[in-house]
Design a protein around this motif. Structure first.
Motif, PDB file in Angstrom:
ATOM      1  N   GLU A 179       0.808  -1.214   0.000  1.00  0.00           N
ATOM      2  CA  GLU A 179       0.000   0.000   0.000  1.00  0.00           C
ATOM      3  C   GLU A 179       0.847   1.271   0.000  1.00  0.00           C
ATOM      4  N   ARG A 238       2.757   2.497   2.385  1.00  0.00           N
ATOM      5  CA  ARG A 238       2.497   3.214   3.625  1.00  0.00           C
ATOM      6  C   ARG A 238       3.483   2.795   4.699  1.00  0.00           C
ATOM      7  N   PRO A 260      -1.284   4.006   9.634  1.00  0.00           N
ATOM      8  CA  PRO A 260      -0.316   4.169   8.545  1.00  0.00           C
ATOM      9  C   PRO A 260      -0.446   5.534   7.867  1.00  0.00           C
ATOM     10  N   HIS A 270       1.016   7.688   4.243  1.00  0.00           N
ATOM     11  CA  HIS A 270       1.587   7.409   2.923  1.00  0.00           C
ATOM     12  C   HIS A 270       3.074   7.735   2.910  1.00  0.00           C
TER      13      HIS A 270
END
Length: 119
Positions: free
Chosen positions: A37, A39, A72, A74
């Protein structure tokens, strides 16, 4: 090759400022990297309130309620901190020769580029 890894010191470079209740400018250690992802979970950054269902442990004590945990963020919103200047910096890679047991091997190594102004 990953630019940010677990254990790195990073600084939040995007989002709301600390004066407005955000995390921009804060520094913390990376606890976990979620590569699928893009993250990262950073210690002390992006706290959210999590509702945990009430349960019971083996000893009979109650668990559950409201917990605050790090969520999380980015990977593009954080920058690696240069260990010398303690400012956010960009990450580069270079090839270095490493000899082990008489065998020379070329290895890609991360390094912090020179940090000028704050990102």
């Amino acid at each position: 090759m990953a630019k940010i890894k677990k254990g790195d010191l990073v600084q939040v470079i995007a989002g709301a400022t600390q004066a407005r209740g955000g995390d921009r400018g804060k520094q913390g250690k990376v606890l976990r990297v979620i590569t699928e992802e893009n993250r990262v979970v950073v210690e002390g950054i992006n706290f959210v309130t999590k509702h945990v269902k009430v349960g019971q442990t083996q000893r009979g004590s109650k668990t559950g309620g409201l917990e605050t945990v790090e969520a999380p963020i980015h990977i593009s919103n954080v920058a690696l901190v240069d260990p010398d200047t303690k400012k956010p910096t960009r990450v580069g890679h270079r090839v270095e020769s490493v000899s082990k047991d008489g065998v020379t091997k070329n290895v890609r190594v991360r390094y912090a580029k020179k940090s000028g102004k704050d990102l």
